[in-house]
Motif scaffolding. Structure first.
Motif, mmCIF file in Angstrom:
data_model
loop_
_atom_site.group_PDB
_atom_site.id
_atom_site.type_symbol
_atom_site.label_atom_id
_atom_site.label_comp_id
_atom_site.label_asym_id
_atom_site.label_seq_id
_atom_site.Cartn_x
_atom_site.Cartn_y
_atom_site.Cartn_z
ATOM 1 N N ASN A 1 7.222 80.153 9.332
ATOM 2 C CA ASN A 1 7.128 79.589 7.808
ATOM 3 C C ASN A 1 6.276 80.208 7.389
ATOM 4 O OD1 ASN A 1 7.436 78.249 5.507
ATOM 5 N ND2 ASN A 1 6.357 76.568 6.383
ATOM 6 N N ALA A 2 6.129 81.392 7.034
ATOM 7 C CA ALA A 2 4.999 82.888 6.819
ATOM 8 C C ALA A 2 5.678 83.162 5.758
ATOM 9 C CB ALA A 2 4.185 83.684 8.323
ATOM 10 N N ASP A 3 4.925 83.449 5.133
ATOM 11 C CA ASP A 3 4.720 83.762 3.611
ATOM 12 C C ASP A 3 5.229 85.936 4.338
ATOM 13 O OD1 ASP A 3 2.203 85.787 3.592
ATOM 14 O OD2 ASP A 3 1.919 84.034 1.728
ATOM 15 N N VAL A 4 5.494 86.255 2.980
ATOM 16 C CA VAL A 4 5.675 88.128 2.396
ATOM 17 C C VAL A 4 4.448 88.984 2.894
ATOM 18 C CG1 VAL A 4 7.334 87.891 0.988
ATOM 19 C CG2 VAL A 4 5.309 88.475 0.440
ATOM 20 N N GLU A 5 3.773 88.009 3.116
ATOM 21 C CA GLU A 5 1.603 89.312 3.511
ATOM 22 C C GLU A 5 1.748 87.935 4.824
ATOM 23 O OE1 GLU A 5 -1.942 87.957 1.069
ATOM 24 O OE2 GLU A 5 0.288 88.477 -1.083
ATOM 25 N N GLY A 6 2.563 87.508 5.711
ATOM 26 C CA GLY A 6 1.914 87.201 6.979
ATOM 27 C C GLY A 6 1.181 86.214 6.846
ATOM 28 N N ARG A 7 1.040 85.285 5.837
ATOM 29 C CA ARG A 7 0.141 84.016 6.090
ATOM 30 C C ARG A 7 0.882 82.573 6.405
ATOM 31 N NH1 ARG A 7 -2.705 84.549 -0.166
ATOM 32 N NH2 ARG A 7 -0.273 84.259 -0.729
ATOM 33 N N LEU A 8 0.174 81.695 6.951
ATOM 34 C CA LEU A 8 1.202 81.036 7.799
ATOM 35 C C LEU A 8 1.248 80.129 6.038
ATOM 36 C CD1 LEU A 8 0.620 80.224 11.435
ATOM 37 C CD2 LEU A 8 1.928 80.923 10.573
ATOM 38 N N ARG A 9 2.514 78.839 5.797
ATOM 39 C CA ARG A 9 2.575 78.768 4.670
ATOM 40 C C ARG A 9 1.916 76.298 5.636
ATOM 41 N NH1 ARG A 9 7.739 81.045 4.070
ATOM 42 N NH2 ARG A 9 6.972 82.454 1.983
ATOM 43 N N LEU A 10 1.101 76.619 4.969
ATOM 44 C CA LEU A 10 0.570 74.390 5.199
ATOM 45 C C LEU A 10 1.419 73.443 4.400
ATOM 46 C CD1 LEU A 10 -3.405 75.984 5.770
ATOM 47 C CD2 LEU A 10 -1.318 75.866 7.718
ATOM 48 N N ASN A 11 2.206 73.772 4.870
ATOM 49 C CA ASN A 11 3.037 72.595 3.446
ATOM 50 C C ASN A 11 4.544 72.282 4.065
ATOM 51 O OD1 ASN A 11 5.038 74.836 3.546
ATOM 52 N ND2 ASN A 11 5.946 74.586 1.594
ATOM 53 N N CYS A 12 4.365 72.108 5.554
ATOM 54 C CA CYS A 12 5.060 70.958 6.525
ATOM 55 C C CYS A 12 4.905 69.606 6.672
ATOM 56 C CB CYS A 12 5.684 72.099 7.641
ATOM 57 S SG CYS A 12 4.734 71.886 8.440
ATOM 58 N N ILE A 13 5.527 69.007 7.352
ATOM 59 C CA ILE A 13 5.123 67.595 7.583
ATOM 60 C C ILE A 13 4.485 67.491 8.669
ATOM 61 C CG2 ILE A 13 7.181 67.421 8.930
ATOM 62 C CD1 ILE A 13 5.609 64.753 6.116
ATOM 63 N N GLY A 14 4.417 68.561 9.376
ATOM 64 C CA GLY A 14 3.701 68.175 10.873
ATOM 65 C C GLY A 14 1.878 68.728 10.620
ATOM 66 N N THR A 15 1.646 69.580 9.440
ATOM 67 C CA THR A 15 0.364 69.503 9.054
ATOM 68 C C THR A 15 -0.123 69.199 8.384
ATOM 69 O OG1 THR A 15 1.659 72.744 9.089
ATOM 70 C CG2 THR A 15 -0.301 71.556 7.607
ATOM 71 N N ILE A 16 0.974 67.915 7.371
ATOM 72 C CA ILE A 16 -0.128 66.769 6.201
ATOM 73 C C ILE A 16 0.166 66.069 7.454
ATOM 74 C CG2 ILE A 16 1.095 65.584 4.479
ATOM 75 C CD1 ILE A 16 2.791 67.921 3.640
ATOM 76 N N GLU A 17 1.001 65.336 8.528
ATOM 77 C CA GLU A 17 0.346 64.970 9.137
ATOM 78 C C GLU A 17 -0.923 64.703 9.245
ATOM 79 O OE1 GLU A 17 3.083 64.102 11.547
ATOM 80 O OE2 GLU A 17 4.868 62.829 9.943
ATOM 81 N N ASP A 18 -1.043 66.110 10.062
ATOM 82 C CA ASP A 18 -2.413 66.438 11.039
ATOM 83 C C ASP A 18 -2.981 66.705 10.066
ATOM 84 O OD1 ASP A 18 -0.898 66.076 13.301
ATOM 85 O OD2 ASP A 18 -1.487 68.941 13.740
ATOM 86 N N LEU A 19 -3.518 66.649 8.873
ATOM 87 C CA LEU A 19 -4.635 66.886 7.915
ATOM 88 C C LEU A 19 -4.543 65.730 7.646
ATOM 89 C CD1 LEU A 19 -3.512 69.493 5.867
ATOM 90 C CD2 LEU A 19 -5.145 69.504 7.253
ATOM 91 N N ALA A 20 -3.913 64.455 7.325
ATOM 92 C CA ALA A 20 -4.445 63.257 7.224
ATOM 93 C C ALA A 20 -5.020 62.355 7.990
ATOM 94 C CB ALA A 20 -3.030 62.650 6.371
ATOM 95 N N SER A 21 -4.240 62.069 9.460
ATOM 96 C CA SER A 21 -5.131 61.819 10.537
ATOM 97 C C SER A 21 -6.423 62.313 11.055
ATOM 98 C CB SER A 21 -3.845 61.752 11.337
ATOM 99 O OG SER A 21 -3.567 63.076 11.898
ATOM 100 N N GLN A 22 -6.900 63.581 10.385
ATOM 101 C CA GLN A 22 -8.178 63.723 10.752
ATOM 102 C C GLN A 22 -9.055 63.919 9.466
ATOM 103 O OE1 GLN A 22 -8.046 67.401 13.477
ATOM 104 N NE2 GLN A 22 -5.704 67.368 13.544
ATOM 105 N N SER A 23 -8.618 63.389 8.192
ATOM 106 C CA SER A 23 -9.164 63.383 7.289
ATOM 107 C C SER A 23 -10.136 64.757 7.188
ATOM 108 C CB SER A 23 -10.298 62.493 7.454
ATOM 109 O OG SER A 23 -9.616 60.941 7.200
ATOM 110 N N ILE A 24 -8.743 65.857 7.142
ATOM 111 C CA ILE A 24 -9.313 67.472 7.021
ATOM 112 C C ILE A 24 -8.587 67.382 5.177
ATOM 113 C CG2 ILE A 24 -9.063 69.613 7.534
ATOM 114 C CD1 ILE A 24 -8.661 68.123 10.045
ATOM 115 N N GLU A 25 -9.709 67.588 4.427
ATOM 116 C CA GLU A 25 -9.112 68.558 2.581
ATOM 117 C C GLU A 25 -9.546 69.581 3.143
ATOM 118 O OE1 GLU A 25 -11.469 67.901 -1.157
ATOM 119 O OE2 GLU A 25 -11.592 66.594 -0.397
ATOM 120 N N LEU A 26 -7.853 70.785 2.975
ATOM 121 C CA LEU A 26 -8.321 72.021 3.191
ATOM 122 C C LEU A 26 -9.022 72.309 2.288
ATOM 123 C CD1 LEU A 26 -4.885 72.950 3.569
ATOM 124 C CD2 LEU A 26 -6.099 73.186 5.017
ATOM 125 N N GLN A 27 -10.273 74.170 2.134
ATOM 126 C CA GLN A 27 -10.412 74.870 1.533
ATOM 127 C C GLN A 27 -11.244 76.129 1.826
ATOM 128 O OE1 GLN A 27 -14.419 72.861 1.743
ATOM 129 N NE2 GLN A 27 -14.368 70.923 1.826
#
Length: 112
Positions: A38-64
């Motif tokens: 799930n990469a964009d045209v610039e080769g960056r990983l999009r951080l919008n899948c359910i597994g990512t969201i679950e990991d961020l929530a379970s570790q209380s990570i707020e992206l910056q």
């Protein structure tokens, strides 16, 4: 100060405080799931899948912007820098695709 591509392509990373640290010192960096297909045209990983969201929530990570994280999927992982994509209105991870490593290999290196 290093620009985005230089921060990823060099074996050292720039921290938010401006200090340079070697990647090996950051083996304990927070790990977050990312879909490597799930990469964009610039080769960056999009951080919008359910597994990512679950990991961020379970570790209380707020992206910056500029945040250093390790992204994993199954037996692969890579260090990356979080950036907000205004074009896509979502968070992405800038990674070096040549630096993706197999987790199994890391476990073997740690035992050596």
């Amino acid at each position: 100060m290093l620009n985005w591509p230089d921060m990823i392509l060099r074996p050292q990373l720039l921290t938010q405080q401006g200090k340079i640290h070697n990647r090996k010192k950051h083996m304990s960096r927070l790990r977050v799931f990312a879909d490597f297909h799930n990469a964009d045209v610039e080769g960056r990983l999009r951080l919008n899948c359910i597994g990512t969201i679950e990991d961020l929530a379970s570790q209380s990570i707020e992206l910056q912007d500029g945040q250093l994280l390790t992204f994993y999927s199954e037996d692969l992982e890579v260090d990356g820098v979080v950036k907000y994509s205004h074009e896509e209105s979502m968070w992405v991870a800038v990674i070096d695709w040549n630096e993706i490593r197999q987790v199994e290999d890391l476990a073997i290196q740690a035992k050596s």
